[in-house]
Design an enzyme around this catalytic site. Structure first.
Site, mmCIF file in Angstrom:
data_model
loop_
_atom_site.group_PDB
_atom_site.id
_atom_site.type_symbol
_atom_site.label_atom_id
_atom_site.label_comp_id
_atom_site.label_asym_id
_atom_site.label_seq_id
_atom_site.Cartn_x
_atom_site.Cartn_y
_atom_site.Cartn_z
ATOM 1 N N LYS A 78 -35.082 24.882 37.354
ATOM 2 C CA LYS A 78 -34.717 24.172 38.591
ATOM 3 C C LYS A 78 -34.544 22.682 38.319
ATOM 4 O O LYS A 78 -35.317 22.098 37.552
ATOM 5 C CB LYS A 78 -35.819 24.417 39.637
ATOM 6 C CG LYS A 78 -35.505 23.878 41.025
ATOM 7 C CD LYS A 78 -36.622 24.231 42.028
ATOM 8 C CE LYS A 78 -36.286 23.731 43.434
ATOM 9 N NZ LYS A 78 -37.343 24.043 44.431
ATOM 10 N N SER A 158 -35.565 26.069 48.925
ATOM 11 C CA SER A 158 -34.716 25.181 48.177
ATOM 12 C C SER A 158 -34.308 25.699 46.799
ATOM 13 O O SER A 158 -33.312 25.232 46.245
ATOM 14 C CB SER A 158 -35.436 23.841 48.005
ATOM 15 O OG SER A 158 -36.573 23.974 47.183
ATOM 16 N N SER A 182 -40.127 27.684 49.224
ATOM 17 C CA SER A 182 -38.904 27.579 48.412
ATOM 18 C C SER A 182 -38.795 28.501 47.213
ATOM 19 O O SER A 182 -37.741 28.579 46.592
ATOM 20 C CB SER A 182 -38.722 26.150 47.934
ATOM 21 O OG SER A 182 -38.202 25.381 48.982
HETATM 22 N N1 GLN Z 1 -37.702 24.918 53.575
HETATM 23 C C1 GLN Z 1 -38.874 24.118 53.504
HETATM 24 C C2 GLN Z 1 -38.519 22.659 53.684
HETATM 25 O O1 GLN Z 1 -37.398 22.388 53.880
HETATM 26 C C3 GLN Z 1 -39.610 24.364 52.216
HETATM 27 C C4 GLN Z 1 -39.058 23.674 51.071
HETATM 28 C C5 GLN Z 1 -39.825 23.904 49.802
HETATM 29 O O2 GLN Z 1 -40.657 24.796 49.723
HETATM 30 N N2 GLN Z 1 -39.545 23.062 48.831
HETATM 31 O O3 GLN Z 1 -39.340 21.804 53.643
#
Ligand code: GLN
Length: 495
Positions: A78, A158, A182
């Site tokens: 990532k 994400s 995410s």
């Molecule tokens: N979708 C969540 C956010 O936007 C989680 C993101 C994540 O776990 N990095 O904060």
């Protein structure tokens, strides 16, 4: 033999060790799959030279009989992980041109164990998002489609690039990070497996920070066994991250017996929320039956503060983000705006940050700054921290009653269409995290397992939440669920 890029990590490991396959051949198969998958926009920086060098080194170690756990296994990383000398931009324009001088502890651990890096994977900017649409590189695309309908779907976020790459067999496994879901949400939307370990299991050092009290690294893979293998290599106590734990790392793979007889699985009634599609409810019920049939005892439990989790998360995460992202000021990293005659340092900060950060990141910084401001600190930030403690206590009480793991849906829907949420209120997007954020707030391990397909032929995932530090046991329960669900479907290739 099947195409090499389609192997699981466990299968590839055995073939590498027996000498039936070389890491070079495996890596080349993945590199060519990556080349053929531009339409998925999963890889944002490719590193074929590094990959082939690492593969060659791995082949030498394999030949010498000195093969560590991931020796010769091609992975995607990532873009949130700092990788030495390789662009690491958190999918943000503000980190344009940033090539770290150092390696994150987790990627170093993977490389020490012989892993091969194919490149960096797409994601939401600074890991803020649930659809990969906030990426400065444009969104990654889910390899799955609704039957013959060619609407492009989100791979989730994400870690959307990681999920798309694993689901499309571009790599054998990938790293993800999970602050509010995410890893688990993109895995659920792509038919892959991912675990967010207990907070502190993996070092956060060298992973670009979003919300430091919530962020955790974890693997995203094709199977539960592969997650166990990869997680083993990723975990370590690290003097460079004071929140990483000094507990021994158990042998996760050795714990995978698939026997869950006598285990107690809790079904939290507060996760039965209004407006959830029937199919999500149905798969949850089916998952419950599967675990029962495998010999577990299923009990109803209550996690009464669940309904406050999403608001608390969307106060705490932006608060921490606003502080973490203060360092991107045009001086130390990446992008700096062009200045006009007479501009001073303040204009330089303002212009750089206005140009470098996308809308969602700017929204989070504003919300975070607001909830931390002197006049509102107690009303928002401190209140959210208290709610967080209550949420953690709910889980502790369930575990104290003898519950070994908790089964919930992973997401409130299957993959949705890219662009579908464009005009929606941002809170609509935040609702994607309704089942996952509690786990981060409480610091617990959570795993997403593909459990079946919906009517449109899209994967649906279930989440299992475990006791702190008991990832081994959690992965074993996940294996029992995976085995019972028998999910073997793959997206039809269109890219
Ligand atoms: N979708 C969540 C956010 O936007 C989680 C993101 C994540 O776990 N990095 O904060």
């Amino acid at each position: 033999m099947t195409e090499l890029n389609k192997l699981t990590i466990a299968e590839a490991r055995d073939l590498l060790r027996s000498g039936d396959v070389t890491s070079k051949a495996l890596t080349e198969a993945c590199l060519s799959a990556v080349e053929g998958a531009g339409a998925l926009n999963a890889f944002v920086h490719k590193t074929p030279e590094i990959a082939l060098q690492q593969a060659e080194a791995a082949d030498a170690r394999l030949k010498a009989g000195d093969a560590p756990a991931l020796c010769g296994i091609p992975l995607g990383i990532k873009d949130l992980y700092c990788t030495k000398g390789v662009p690491s931009q958190a999918a943000s324009n503000i980190l344009e041109g940033f090539k770290p001088e150092y390696e994150s502890t987790v990627t170093q651990n993977l490389f020490d164990d012989g892993a091969v890096m194919l490149g960096k994977l797409n994601m939401d900017e600074f890991a803020m998002g649930s659809s990969n649409e906030t990426s400065a590189y444009g969104n990654a695309v889910n390899p799955w489609r609704r039957g013959n309908d060619d609407t492009a779907l989100t791979p989730g976020g994400s870690s959307g690039g990681s999920a798309a790459a694993v689901a499309a067999d571009l790599c054998l496994g990938a790293t993800g990070t999970d602050t509010g879901g995410s890893i688990r949400q993109p895995c659920a939307l792509t038919g892959t497996v991912g675990i967010k370990p207990t907070y502190g299991r993996c070092s956060r050092w060298g992973i670009i920070a979003f919300a430091s009290s919530l962020d955790q690294a974890g693997p995203m893979t094709k199977t539960v066994r592969d997650s166990a293998i990869m997680l083993q290599s990723m975990c370590s106590h690290d003097a460079k991250d004071s929140t990483s734990t000094d507990l021994p790392v158990p042998d996760f793979e050795a714990a995978l017996t698939g026997d869950i007889r006598g285990k107690t699985i809790g079904i939290p009634r507060e996760y039965r929320i209004d407006g959830i599609p029937d199919e999500i409810d149905a798969i949850w019920k089916r998952g419950t039956e599967m675990l029962k049939d495998a010999g577990a005892k299923v009990v109803d439990i209550s996690l009464p503060h669940t309904k406050y989790a999403l608001p608390a998360y969307y106060v705490i995460a932006p608060a921490e983000a606003s502080s973490n992202l203060a360092r991107y000021d045009g001086v130390r990293y990446g992008h700096r705006a062009k200045l006009a005659q007479g501009d001073g340092i303040t204009e330089m900060y303002e212009k750089t940050r206005a140009e470098g950060f996308g809308h969602e990141v700017q929204r989070r910084i504003m919300v975070g700054t607001y909830v931390l401001s002197a006049g509102f600190y107690d009303a928002y930030y401190n209140r959210a921290r208290k709610v967080r403690t209550l949420i953690k206590r709910d889980f502790e009480e369930a575990f104290a009653q003898g519950v070994d793991a908790i089964l919930t849906p992973a997401t409130p829907s299957a993959a949705f269409g890219l662009g579908e949420m464009k005009d929606a209120d941002p809170v609509q997007m935040y609702l994607n995290d309704v089942f996952t954020v509690t786990v981060n707030l409480a610091g617990l391990p959570g795993v997403s397992v593909p459990a079946g397909l919906d009517k449109q032929g899209l994967p649906l995932g279930l989440q299992l939440i475990g006791r702190p530090w008991e990832e081994a046991d959690l992965l074993n329960t996940a294996l029992a669920l995976e085995t019972a669900a028998g999910f073997v479907d793959k997206p039809a290739k269109w890219w």
